[in-house]
Motif scaffolding. Sequence first.
Motif, mmCIF file in Angstrom:
data_model
loop_
_atom_site.group_PDB
_atom_site.id
_atom_site.type_symbol
_atom_site.label_atom_id
_atom_site.label_comp_id
_atom_site.label_asym_id
_atom_site.label_seq_id
_atom_site.Cartn_x
_atom_site.Cartn_y
_atom_site.Cartn_z
ATOM 1 N N GLU A 58 -26.896 8.193 7.399
ATOM 2 C CA GLU A 58 -26.003 8.540 8.347
ATOM 3 C C GLU A 58 -25.903 7.663 9.654
ATOM 4 O O GLU A 58 -27.160 7.189 10.074
ATOM 5 C CB GLU A 58 -26.152 10.007 8.691
ATOM 6 C CG GLU A 58 -25.027 10.484 9.806
ATOM 7 C CD GLU A 58 -25.260 11.788 9.983
ATOM 8 O OE1 GLU A 58 -24.205 12.617 10.717
ATOM 9 O OE2 GLU A 58 -26.238 12.479 9.910
ATOM 10 N N GLU B 14 -25.288 6.856 15.895
ATOM 11 C CA GLU B 14 -24.373 7.434 16.771
ATOM 12 C C GLU B 14 -23.936 8.851 16.431
ATOM 13 O O GLU B 14 -23.702 9.847 17.143
ATOM 14 C CB GLU B 14 -23.268 6.361 17.018
ATOM 15 C CG GLU B 14 -22.311 6.663 18.139
ATOM 16 C CD GLU B 14 -21.213 5.783 18.153
ATOM 17 O OE1 GLU B 14 -20.232 5.922 18.887
ATOM 18 O OE2 GLU B 14 -21.482 4.627 17.501
ATOM 19 N N THR B 15 -23.398 8.744 14.973
ATOM 20 C CA THR B 15 -22.982 10.006 14.560
ATOM 21 C C THR B 15 -23.988 11.292 14.639
ATOM 22 O O THR B 15 -23.623 12.326 15.153
ATOM 23 C CB THR B 15 -22.242 9.865 13.129
ATOM 24 O OG1 THR B 15 -21.488 8.849 12.994
ATOM 25 C CG2 THR B 15 -21.603 11.118 12.830
ATOM 26 N N TYR B 16 -25.044 10.968 14.126
ATOM 27 C CA TYR B 16 -25.994 12.041 14.228
ATOM 28 C C TYR B 16 -26.577 12.636 15.704
ATOM 29 O O TYR B 16 -26.500 13.586 15.698
ATOM 30 C CB TYR B 16 -27.213 11.627 13.453
ATOM 31 C CG TYR B 16 -28.601 12.451 13.570
ATOM 32 C CD1 TYR B 16 -28.490 13.573 12.440
ATOM 33 C CD2 TYR B 16 -29.499 12.419 14.267
ATOM 34 C CE1 TYR B 16 -29.534 14.486 12.289
ATOM 35 C CE2 TYR B 16 -30.798 13.404 14.204
ATOM 36 C CZ TYR B 16 -30.522 14.351 13.251
ATOM 37 O OH TYR B 16 -31.476 15.254 13.388
ATOM 38 N N LYS C 113 -24.884 12.452 18.142
ATOM 39 C CA LYS C 113 -23.891 13.472 18.776
ATOM 40 C C LYS C 113 -24.183 14.902 18.635
ATOM 41 O O LYS C 113 -24.030 15.762 19.455
ATOM 42 C CB LYS C 113 -22.421 12.929 18.306
ATOM 43 C CG LYS C 113 -21.734 11.600 19.283
ATOM 44 C CD LYS C 113 -20.440 11.614 18.546
ATOM 45 C CE LYS C 113 -19.832 10.321 19.268
ATOM 46 N NZ LYS C 113 -18.718 9.869 18.641
#
Length: 456
Positions: free
Chosen positions: A358, A361-363, A365
Motif C-alpha cells: 500500500e 501516502e495513502t496509509y 492519511k
Amino acid sequence: MYAILDIETTGGKYNEEGITEIAIYKFDGHKVVDQFISLINPERDIQPFVVNLTGINNNMLRNAPKFYEVAKRIVEITDDCILVAHNAQFDYRILSTEFSRLGFEYVRPSLCTVELSKDLIPGQESYSLGKLVRSLGIPVTDRHRATGDALATVKLFQMLLAKDTGKSIIQQSIRLNPKLQLEPKHIDIIKELPSVTGVYYIHKSDGEIIYIGKSKNIKQRINQHFTNTNHKSKKLQAQVSTVTYEETGSELVALLKESEEIKRLKPKFNRALRRTSFTHALYSFVDDNNYLNLKIDIVDGRKKPITTFTNKQSGKSFITKAVEDYRLCQKLTGLYKTKTSCFNYDIKTCDGACVNKEAAETYNKRVEALITKNSYANKNMVIIDKGREIDERSAILIENGVFKGLGFFNLNYQINNIEVLESIITPMQNNRDTQHIIQSYLRKNKHVKQITFDNP
C-alpha cells in the motif's frame, strides 16, 4: 451458629457490582452442618481483570441461576447465624446490596476474620487470606474461587476460636450491622453532603485540608472513606472534623480541579506525585520506507506524546481498536512483531503497508486521522460538558493545544468565539496531568461536545 461465606463479584463501580459465585458453610463451632454453593448470573459483564483473577467468565454464568432465584436459600441458611467472612464488610455490603435490589432488607450480625486475626494472631507479614493461611499452614485450594476461599476461612475461623481462650475477643468483635458502624460525627458529616458530582475537601479541626478527592457522588464517596477499614482510611477517620465541597456537574471539571488543588495545597493524605497516574503513551515515527508508525511505550518526558494511558494494557487496548477502526497495519502499530507481513494482511484485513504493497501516502492519511482525533495539539477548541444546573453547561478551553482553564455558562449565553469564552474562563495550569485527564476523558466519553475554532 455461624455462616462462613465468600463471594466473588463482577468488579466495577462501587455498589454496582454483581455476584458471580457464592459459597456458604453453616458452622456450629465444631463442624460444618450445612452448605450452599452456586455460580450466579449477575446480569452484567465481568471486568477483564476479575476474569483473569477468578477464571469465571460470562459464558460460564449464562445458564447459572439469577440472584433472586437463590435469595430464599441464602436467607434460610444464614437465619439465626453470625456471618463470618475475610473482610466481612465487603461481603456483607455486596449481599445487602443484592437483597436491597429485590426490596428486601437483609440484616445479620457479622464477624471479620481479618480483624480477628490482627487481634488473635498479631505480627503477621500480611493479613490477606492467601498469605495468611499459607503462613499458618492452612491448606487452600481454588484460590479466588468462592468454595476454596470459604473453606480456607472455615479452617482459619476454627483456629481463631481456639486461640480466643477467654471467649471474649470474638464476642466483642461481633458487629450488629456493618452498614451502620459509623461514629456519630461521621454520620453528621455525611448527612450534610449532597449526592452530586464535584471536588471535596476533608479538613482537620483546625481547618487544615488533609485530603482532596473527586467523585460523581460526593455523599457516597465520603461514606466509603468513613467505612473503609484500611490503615489510611482509619487515620483519616480519626482526624476528620469537617468536609467541604465544590459542585462541578461535570466529572471532567472535577478531575481537572482535583488535580490542580492537590498540586497547590499538597494535602498529606494525597499521593505526593500525581504523575504516576499515567505510565504509558502513544508515540509516532516515520520508518525507512516513509510509513508513519505508532508505538505504545513508557512515558518519556523528553518526547511529546500523542496521548497517554494509565497503564500498558489500556494503551494496548486502544491501539488494538485503532487497528480495526482505521484499518491500520498490526506490524506498523507494534502489535505484531515480524519481518514479513502481519497476520491481518494474511487474512486480507490489512492493505499491505507491512510489505510495501500500500502506498505510504495513502496509509499515512489514516494514521494522521487517528492522531488528529486523539490529540488536541495545535488545536483551538472548547469542550462542552454538563453544568451544575439543568440550564447550565461547563466549558473547558484549549488554545493552540494548551489547556487554558474552565468555566460555566447559561444555555441562553451564545458562545461564538474564543474571545467570548475567555471572559467566562477561570485560568488554570497546563501540564502533563491535565493533558492526560482531558484526553483520557474524551476517549471514554465520545458523546461529549467539542467545538473547534479557527486560529485567531
